[in-house]
Design an enzyme around this catalytic site. Structure first.
Site, mmCIF file in Angstrom:
data_model
loop_
_atom_site.group_PDB
_atom_site.id
_atom_site.type_symbol
_atom_site.label_atom_id
_atom_site.label_comp_id
_atom_site.label_asym_id
_atom_site.label_seq_id
_atom_site.Cartn_x
_atom_site.Cartn_y
_atom_site.Cartn_z
ATOM 1 N N SER A 124 0.831 -1.202 0.000
ATOM 2 C CA SER A 124 0.000 0.000 0.000
ATOM 3 C C SER A 124 0.867 1.254 0.000
ATOM 4 C CB SER A 124 -0.846 -0.026 1.268
ATOM 5 O OG SER A 124 -1.420 1.222 1.495
ATOM 6 N N TYR A 149 -2.075 -1.102 10.919
ATOM 7 C CA TYR A 149 -2.279 -1.685 9.581
ATOM 8 C C TYR A 149 -1.097 -1.333 8.667
ATOM 9 C CZ TYR A 149 -3.776 -1.792 4.706
ATOM 10 O OH TYR A 149 -3.799 -1.989 3.346
ATOM 11 N N LYS A 153 2.067 -3.716 6.669
ATOM 12 C CA LYS A 153 2.521 -3.699 5.263
ATOM 13 C C LYS A 153 4.028 -3.419 5.214
ATOM 14 C CE LYS A 153 -1.430 -4.483 3.374
ATOM 15 N NZ LYS A 153 -1.709 -5.818 2.857
HETATM 16 P P1 NAD Z 1 -10.841 -7.281 1.361
HETATM 17 O O1 NAD Z 1 -11.071 -7.254 2.827
HETATM 18 O O2 NAD Z 1 -12.008 -7.117 0.467
HETATM 19 O O3 NAD Z 1 -10.093 -8.646 0.955
HETATM 20 C C1 NAD Z 1 -9.220 -9.335 1.834
HETATM 21 C C2 NAD Z 1 -9.698 -10.781 1.911
HETATM 22 O O4 NAD Z 1 -8.792 -11.508 2.755
HETATM 23 C C3 NAD Z 1 -11.094 -10.916 2.524
HETATM 24 O O5 NAD Z 1 -11.887 -11.692 1.653
HETATM 25 C C4 NAD Z 1 -10.855 -11.630 3.852
HETATM 26 O O6 NAD Z 1 -11.933 -12.491 4.190
HETATM 27 C C5 NAD Z 1 -9.573 -12.393 3.577
HETATM 28 N N1 NAD Z 1 -8.752 -12.679 4.755
HETATM 29 C C6 NAD Z 1 -8.358 -11.819 5.728
HETATM 30 N N2 NAD Z 1 -7.588 -12.470 6.623
HETATM 31 C C7 NAD Z 1 -7.474 -13.757 6.211
HETATM 32 C C8 NAD Z 1 -6.843 -14.905 6.714
HETATM 33 N N3 NAD Z 1 -6.139 -14.885 7.856
HETATM 34 N N4 NAD Z 1 -6.950 -16.067 6.029
HETATM 35 C C9 NAD Z 1 -7.666 -16.131 4.886
HETATM 36 N N5 NAD Z 1 -8.305 -15.083 4.357
HETATM 37 C C10 NAD Z 1 -8.215 -13.906 5.017
HETATM 38 O O7 NAD Z 1 -9.719 -6.195 1.045
HETATM 39 P P2 NAD Z 1 -9.197 -5.614 -0.357
HETATM 40 O O8 NAD Z 1 -9.550 -4.175 -0.410
HETATM 41 O O9 NAD Z 1 -9.574 -6.509 -1.461
HETATM 42 O O10 NAD Z 1 -7.629 -5.682 -0.091
HETATM 43 C C11 NAD Z 1 -6.837 -6.768 -0.531
HETATM 44 C C12 NAD Z 1 -5.414 -6.521 -0.104
HETATM 45 O O11 NAD Z 1 -4.969 -5.284 -0.648
HETATM 46 C C13 NAD Z 1 -5.250 -6.408 1.409
HETATM 47 O O12 NAD Z 1 -4.029 -7.014 1.772
HETATM 48 C C14 NAD Z 1 -5.196 -4.922 1.639
HETATM 49 O O13 NAD Z 1 -4.472 -4.594 2.800
HETATM 50 C C15 NAD Z 1 -4.468 -4.445 0.379
HETATM 51 N N6 NAD Z 1 -4.723 -3.037 0.066
HETATM 52 C C16 NAD Z 1 -6.004 -2.591 -0.047
HETATM 53 C C17 NAD Z 1 -6.241 -1.234 -0.300
HETATM 54 C C18 NAD Z 1 -7.674 -0.701 -0.396
HETATM 55 O O14 NAD Z 1 -7.834 0.512 -0.273
HETATM 56 N N7 NAD Z 1 -8.679 -1.538 -0.627
HETATM 57 C C19 NAD Z 1 -5.170 -0.343 -0.474
HETATM 58 C C20 NAD Z 1 -3.873 -0.843 -0.373
HETATM 59 C C21 NAD Z 1 -3.669 -2.198 -0.105
HETATM 60 N N1 UFG Z 2 -12.428 11.420 3.390
HETATM 61 C C1 UFG Z 2 -13.433 12.292 3.759
HETATM 62 N N2 UFG Z 2 -14.559 11.767 4.306
HETATM 63 C C2 UFG Z 2 -14.740 10.426 4.492
HETATM 64 C C3 UFG Z 2 -13.700 9.551 4.101
HETATM 65 C C4 UFG Z 2 -12.551 10.084 3.557
HETATM 66 O O1 UFG Z 2 -13.315 13.510 3.616
HETATM 67 O O2 UFG Z 2 -15.796 10.015 5.015
HETATM 68 C C5 UFG Z 2 -11.218 11.977 2.750
HETATM 69 C C6 UFG Z 2 -9.938 11.709 3.523
HETATM 70 O O3 UFG Z 2 -9.719 12.702 4.486
HETATM 71 C C7 UFG Z 2 -8.897 11.692 2.393
HETATM 72 C C8 UFG Z 2 -9.671 11.122 1.191
HETATM 73 O O4 UFG Z 2 -11.052 11.331 1.506
HETATM 74 O O5 UFG Z 2 -8.507 13.002 2.088
HETATM 75 C C9 UFG Z 2 -9.423 9.641 0.968
HETATM 76 O O6 UFG Z 2 -9.656 8.938 2.174
HETATM 77 P P1 UFG Z 2 -9.796 7.341 2.206
HETATM 78 O O7 UFG Z 2 -10.114 6.950 3.617
HETATM 79 O O8 UFG Z 2 -10.726 6.887 1.146
HETATM 80 O O9 UFG Z 2 -8.343 6.850 1.767
HETATM 81 P P2 UFG Z 2 -6.927 7.091 2.424
HETATM 82 O O10 UFG Z 2 -6.072 7.772 1.394
HETATM 83 O O11 UFG Z 2 -7.017 7.728 3.748
HETATM 84 O O12 UFG Z 2 -6.397 5.590 2.664
HETATM 85 C C10 UFG Z 2 -6.644 4.533 1.719
HETATM 86 C C11 UFG Z 2 -6.736 3.213 2.482
HETATM 87 C C12 UFG Z 2 -5.413 2.875 3.087
HETATM 88 C C13 UFG Z 2 -4.349 2.890 2.028
HETATM 89 C C14 UFG Z 2 -4.316 4.215 1.320
HETATM 90 C C15 UFG Z 2 -3.327 4.221 0.189
HETATM 91 O O13 UFG Z 2 -7.720 3.294 3.491
HETATM 92 O O14 UFG Z 2 -5.474 1.590 3.642
HETATM 93 O O15 UFG Z 2 -5.610 4.497 0.785
HETATM 94 O O16 UFG Z 2 -3.518 3.126 -0.611
HETATM 95 F F1 UFG Z 2 -3.159 2.667 2.600
#
Ligand code: NAD
Ligand code: UFG
Length: 333
Positions: A124, A149, A153
């Site tokens: 991330s 979190y 990572k």
């Molecule tokens: P998500 O929660 O939809 O998917 C994660 C999946 O992993 C879920 O289906 C959950 O049930 C499964 N899981 C969690 N712990 C587990 C375990 N111990 N064993 C087996 N399964 C398990 O999340 P996502 O948004 O699809 O994210 C996928 C990956 O990408 C994650 O590692 C997340 O940290 C990373 N990521 C997500 C974002 C975002 O904004 N969505 C940004 C950066 C990185």
């Molecule tokens: N924001 C609002 N109101 C809300 C939610 C968010 O104003 O209800 C604003 C935040 O302040 C920020 C922007 O919208 O300026 C984006 O916020 P998000 O929570 O959607 O995303 P972040 O950039 O804070 O973080 C996300 C994921 C993290 C990841 C990161 C970079 O939550 O896990 O993107 O990938 F690490």
């Protein structure tokens, strides 16, 4: 190739499976369903007309994981499984460190034992903390994370680098995602957060469908073009395609490679609200409130390395992301 997907029924993994199957890869999926639903498998099949070999297993369960995987020949693992709610990680740090770090350690142990040394990891942009420069390249120093979190990572990246350093037959691609939003254009796959959404787009779609009264915009006094926070929003289908391209780096025996997956464009919170309103013809009431602790003003990628080496770049626009997010949410009612 035979690809093992951990976290297979999750938001990003489900979209990635579609793209992989459409590129003729076979999928073995693992998920403990802690943050996703088994129905996702049917929805993937509706899109691709292909099945996946699925096991409901927690990746920390060494015996069950090894048992499930020992009879598969796995060419590469894409490791998505993990807990991802930033706020929750602050109140439940031990659960996050246990799930994300122990889960990865157990997975690596099993992969080694079954002879698979190829891994793509979901990291991330959070590892950059408050970035030293913008746009962020992969050379930007990693920063101080503001929550457990983010530290998971950060630490997992180091575990993977050390693993490859010690045993050069590992090939590891670390993908640092920026802000994935959007949904599959079919409306069959998307993001379904539990409880009150932490992230911007799921909150907006819940306001749009009347589930929440208004959006709270966290601060309008940042040093950005309109004072609200700027992020690099990327369509989840573009992100999914990045994983298919990352397999080429694995096949080319890359050692360790790190790539930013973002669009290179920064949009403010107000840009997103106004684009959503325009594309979907729905008014989003909002109120400006205090800054959210831990937020930074601006975060967007320079995705040039992924363009050059993976031959990947994002194609969907912010309009596409707003349309597809709403298309998915409106079908959930
Ligand atoms: P998500 O929660 O939809 O998917 C994660 C999946 O992993 C879920 O289906 C959950 O049930 C499964 N899981 C969690 N712990 C587990 C375990 N111990 N064993 C087996 N399964 C398990 O999340 P996502 O948004 O699809 O994210 C996928 C990956 O990408 C994650 O590692 C997340 O940290 C990373 N990521 C997500 C974002 C975002 O904004 N969505 C940004 C950066 C990185
Ligand atoms: N924001 C609002 N109101 C809300 C939610 C968010 O104003 O209800 C604003 C935040 O302040 C920020 C922007 O919208 O300026 C984006 O916020 P998000 O929570 O959607 O995303 P972040 O950039 O804070 O973080 C996300 C994921 C993290 C990841 C990161 C970079 O939550 O896990 O993107 O990938 F690490």
């Amino acid at each position: 190739m035979n690809i093992l997907i951990t976290g297979a029924t999750g938001f990003i993994a489900s979209h990635t499976i579609v793209e992989l199957q459409q590129n003729n890869h076979d999928i073995i999926g693992i998920d403990n369903l802690s943050n996703s639903s088994i129905d996702t498998l049917d929805n993937i099949e509706k899109i691709t007309k292909k099945k996946i070999d699925f096991y409901q297993i927690d990746i920390r369960d060494y015996d069950r994981l090894k048992d499930a995987l020992k009879n598969h020949k796995i060419d590469c693992c894409i490791h998505f499984a993990g807990l991802k709610a930033v706020g929750e990680s602050v109140s439940k740090p031990l659960e996050y460190y246990d799930n994300n770090i122990n889960g990865t350690l157990t997975l690596l142990k099993v992969l080694k034992e079954i002879g698979c040394h190829n891994l793509i990891f979901s990291s991330s942009a959070t590892v950059y903390g408050s970035p030293k420069f913008i746009p962020i390249t992969e050379d930007c120093p990693k920063g101080i994370c503001t929550n457990p979190y983010g530290w998971t990572k950060h630490m997992i990246e180091q575990i993977l680098i050390d693993t490859q350093n010690a045993t050069k037959d590992w090939n590891i691609v670390i993908l640092r995602y920026f802000n994935p939003i959007g949904a599959h254009p079919s409306g069959l796959l998307g993001e379904k957060p539990n409880g009150i959404p932490n992230n911007l787009m799921p909150y907006i779609t819940q306001v749009a469908c009347g589930k929440r009264e208004k959006l709270f915009v966290y601060g309008n006094d940042y040093n950005t073009h309109d004072g609200t926070g700027v992020r690099d929003y990327i369509h989840v289908v573009d992100l999914a395609r990045g994983h298919v391209k990352a397999l080429n780096a694995i096949n080319n025996k890359c050692g360790v490679e790190i790539f930013n997956l973002g669009t290179g464009h920064g949009y403010s919170v107000l840009d997103v609200i106004h684009t959503f309103e325009k594309v979907n013809q729905i008014k989003i009431p909002y109120e400006i409130t205090d800054r959210r602790p831990g937020d930074i003003a601006t975060c967007y990628a320079k995705p040039a390395k992924a363009e050059k080496i993976l031959k990947w770049c994002a194609e969907f626009t912010l309009e596409d992301m707003c349309r597809d997010s709403w298309n998915y949410q409106s079908k959930q009612r």
